[in-house]
Design a protein around this motif. Structure first.
Motif, PDB file in Angstrom:
ATOM      1  N   UNK A  68      72.250  39.636  41.726  1.00 46.49           N
ATOM      2  CA  UNK A  68      72.067  41.074  41.963  1.00 46.49           C
ATOM      3  C   UNK A  68      71.344  41.308  43.285  1.00 46.49           C
ATOM      4  N   UNK A  69      70.463  40.382  43.677  1.00 48.41           N
ATOM      5  CA  UNK A  69      69.802  40.532  44.975  1.00 48.41           C
ATOM      6  C   UNK A  69      70.817  40.438  46.111  1.00 48.41           C
ATOM      7  N   UNK A  70      71.806  39.560  45.955  1.00 49.98           N
ATOM      8  CA  UNK A  70      72.863  39.424  46.966  1.00 49.98           C
ATOM      9  C   UNK A  70      73.695  40.705  47.041  1.00 49.98           C
ATOM     10  N   UNK A  71      74.003  41.256  45.863  1.00 47.84           N
ATOM     11  CA  UNK A  71      74.844  42.459  45.831  1.00 47.84           C
ATOM     12  C   UNK A  71      74.105  43.667  46.392  1.00 47.84           C
ATOM     13  N   UNK A  72      72.857  43.840  45.952  1.00 50.33           N
ATOM     14  CA  UNK A  72      72.119  45.040  46.358  1.00 50.33           C
ATOM     15  C   UNK A  72      71.433  44.872  47.701  1.00 50.33           C
ATOM     16  N   UNK A  73      71.319  43.611  48.151  1.00 52.59           N
ATOM     17  CA  UNK A  73      70.589  43.291  49.387  1.00 52.59           C
ATOM     18  C   UNK A  73      69.112  43.671  49.286  1.00 52.59           C
ATOM     19  N   UNK A  74      68.569  43.610  48.069  1.00 48.08           N
ATOM     20  CA  UNK A  74      67.136  43.846  47.875  1.00 48.08           C
ATOM     21  C   UNK A  74      66.428  42.520  47.625  1.00 48.08           C
ATOM     22  N   UNK A  75      65.302  42.301  48.295  1.00 50.42           N
ATOM     23  CA  UNK A  75      64.547  41.071  48.018  1.00 50.42           C
ATOM     24  C   UNK A  75      63.854  41.158  46.651  1.00 50.42           C
ATOM     25  N   UNK A  76      63.475  40.028  46.115  1.00 51.15           N
ATOM     26  CA  UNK A  76      62.657  40.048  44.887  1.00 51.15           C
ATOM     27  C   UNK A  76      61.788  38.796  44.820  1.00 51.15           C
ATOM     28  N   UNK A  77      60.757  38.864  43.983  1.00 51.72           N
ATOM     29  CA  UNK A  77      59.880  37.699  43.766  1.00 51.72           C
ATOM     30  C   UNK A  77      59.693  37.497  42.277  1.00 51.72           C
ATOM     31  N   UNK A  78      59.467  36.258  41.884  1.00 49.76           N
ATOM     32  CA  UNK A  78      59.128  35.953  40.490  1.00 49.76           C
ATOM     33  C   UNK A  78      57.972  34.974  40.494  1.00 49.76           C
ATOM     34  N   UNK A  79      57.068  35.175  39.545  1.00 49.62           N
ATOM     35  CA  UNK A  79      55.885  34.318  39.532  1.00 49.62           C
ATOM     36  C   UNK A  79      55.787  33.517  38.244  1.00 49.62           C
ATOM     37  N   UNK A  80      55.388  32.283  38.411  1.00 52.88           N
ATOM     38  CA  UNK A  80      55.155  31.386  37.274  1.00 52.88           C
ATOM     39  C   UNK A  80      56.337  31.342  36.317  1.00 52.88           C
ATOM     40  N   UNK A  81      57.505  31.153  36.894  1.00 50.40           N
ATOM     41  CA  UNK A  81      58.684  31.021  36.056  1.00 50.40           C
ATOM     42  C   UNK A  81      58.924  29.531  35.809  1.00 50.40           C
ATOM     43  N   UNK A  82      59.314  29.185  34.608  1.00 52.38           N
ATOM     44  CA  UNK A  82      59.649  27.792  34.331  1.00 52.38           C
ATOM     45  C   UNK A  82      61.146  27.608  34.528  1.00 52.38           C
ATOM     46  N   UNK A  83      61.509  26.755  35.495  1.00 50.64           N
ATOM     47  CA  UNK A  83      62.932  26.541  35.775  1.00 50.64           C
ATOM     48  C   UNK A  83      63.295  25.088  35.516  1.00 50.64           C
ATOM     49  N   UNK A  84      64.423  24.915  34.838  1.00 50.77           N
ATOM     50  CA  UNK A  84      64.931  23.566  34.584  1.00 50.77           C
ATOM     51  C   UNK A  84      65.748  23.136  35.803  1.00 50.77           C
ATOM     52  N   UNK A  85      65.362  22.023  36.425  1.00 48.08           N
ATOM     53  CA  UNK A  85      66.086  21.584  37.618  1.00 48.08           C
ATOM     54  C   UNK A  85      66.892  20.319  37.326  1.00 48.08           C
ATOM     55  N   UNK A  86      67.716  19.927  38.314  1.00 50.74           N
ATOM     56  CA  UNK A  86      68.700  18.876  38.071  1.00 50.74           C
ATOM     57  C   UNK A  86      68.091  17.530  37.674  1.00 50.74           C
ATOM     58  N   UNK A  87      66.801  17.323  38.005  1.00 45.36           N
ATOM     59  CA  UNK A  87      66.173  16.052  37.644  1.00 45.36           C
ATOM     60  C   UNK A  87      65.855  15.992  36.153  1.00 45.36           C
TER      61      UNK A  87
END
Ligand SMILES: Nc1ncnc2c1ncn2[C@@H]1O[C@H](COP(=O)(O)OP(=O)(O)O)[C@@H](O)[C@H]1O
Ligand SMILES: [Mg+2]
Length: 355
Positions: A68-87
């Motif tokens: 949605x940031x790409x579509x709207x061209x609005x920046x955003x931030x997220x804090x302390x999110x837990x993300x599962x990465x490829x490792x």
């Protein structure tokens, strides 16, 4: 003011601690800096043109946010999110997304990831170090206040005893003297290690084997396992202090494990590791692992404070003293505990003989 040349801009990006990525409107990777390569454990050459979902996996919310940031061209931030990465790791991350024009893609997104895990770990360690220092100085003050009058009470009881004639009467003064001695012993233990460490080059495995030989007699039924990394260099430390620290931790574990209990001593070197505010080129990691029921939840927060104990007959001094002894070696004790798997970790910097 001069603008950075392309080369110096590249140097800036290459040396940033945050992981930087550029993705295009199809969510394919256009660019990543070395910190991003480290974070996602993949080279830019390998990741180029691959979808971001290959790096941050199974995170529909993250994907919908960047889409949605790409579509709207609005920046955003997220804090302390837990993300599962490829490792396969889940990383605690802050991340920022900013729409940008980048080379030949005019609707790209600059993603910046900052690891929170490191910050959390630092403040946790600082908490452990400060907590121990504060509680020990409080105890030291209190212990001195008790010790002085205690000497007076004991001396007076001895004088009194001389003027008593019957054995029966002397029994009472004996009680005073015995109890005063017991209290003095307790206070001395509360004062903890006062000696200045007498440091020498020593092999940590000798320390561990010494502890093992001591406790094997006390706990014959417990299965002791040694998992040593023989490449670990010598430590500059006080042998008897290190023995005492490991012994306190091991005795706790023995108390908790069942008859068929298992206690493992594991040693590993870690490169480039930060303890408190100092980064050391090499740190010895010594784990004492047991398969007992684990540390009671209500004790975890303050486990290293004196007087914190899970046993009616305990003094709660063992871990506080062990932490002080290891702090005197510029090291730190940490723990993790779940039922059946408790690990006390001693972190001791190596190559500190120049101090
Ligand atoms: N390996 C372990 N497994 C479970 N609990 C533990 C372990 N090590 C320590 N504990 C808990 O931490 C408490 C504090 O330990 P310590 O500071 O040595 O004091 P004490 O042994 O006198 O109680 C213990 O009473 C126990 O409840
Ligand atoms: Mg103990």
């Amino acid at each position: 003011m001069t603008l950075p040349t392309q080369q110096s801009a590249q140097t800036l990006l290459d040396n940033m601690h945050s992981a930087m990525l550029v993705i295009n409107s199809k969510l394919s990777i256009e660019y990543m800096n070395p910190s991003a390569e480290m974070m996602f454990q993949i080279s830019f050459a390998q990741a180029k043109s691959r979808p971001i979902q290959d790096l941050v996996i199974a995170e529909p919310e993250f994907i919908s946010r960047i889409t949605s940031s790409l579509q709207t061209q609005h920046p955003f931030s997220a804090y302390e999110d837990d993300l599962l990465v490829r490792t396969g790791q889940t990383l605690a991350l802050d991340y920022m997304a900013s729409p940008i024009d980048y080379e030949n893609c005019d609707q790209c997104l600059l993603l910046e990831f900052v690891s929170r895990g490191r910050q959390r770990k630092m403040s946790h360690e600082e908490h452990l170090l400060n907590q121990n220092e504060a509680s020990r100085s409080l105890l030291r003050g209190l212990a001195h206040e008790i010790k002085n009058p205690l000497g007076g009470i004991r001396g007076a009881a001895q004088l009194l005893e001389r003027s008593l004639n019957t054995e029966q009467d002397r029994e009472f003064t004996q009680v005073i003297i015995r109890e005063a001695d017991r209290l003095k012993q307790l206070v001395d233990r509360m004062l903890g290690p006062r000696d200045i460490p007498n440091k020498n080059q020593l092999n940590i495995h000798q320390v561990l084997e010494h502890v093992r030989s001591l406790v094997r007699v006390e706990a014959k039924q417990v299965n002791f396992i040694a998992d040593y990394d023989p490449s670990l260099p010598e430590i500059y430390g006080d042998e008897s202090m290190l023995i005492q620290a490991v012994l306190n931790i091991t005795r706790n574990a023995i108390k908790e494990v069942a008859d068929d209990g298992e206690i493992t001593f594991r040693t590993r070197p870690i490169r480039h590791y930060t303890i408190g505010h100092n980064t050391y080129p090499l740190v010895a990691k010594i784990d004492v692992i047991d398969n007992g029921p684990g540390i009671p939840e209500e004790l975890k927060e303050n486990l290293f404070l004196p007087m914190v104990t899970g046993h009616a007959e305990g003094t709660g001094l063992g871990l506080s003293i062990a932490q002080t002894l290891i702090n005197q070696h510029h090291g730190l004790i940490e723990f993790t505990s779940t039922p059946g798997h408790t690990v006390f970790t001693l972190l001791l910097p190596l190559n500190t003989s120049s101090e």
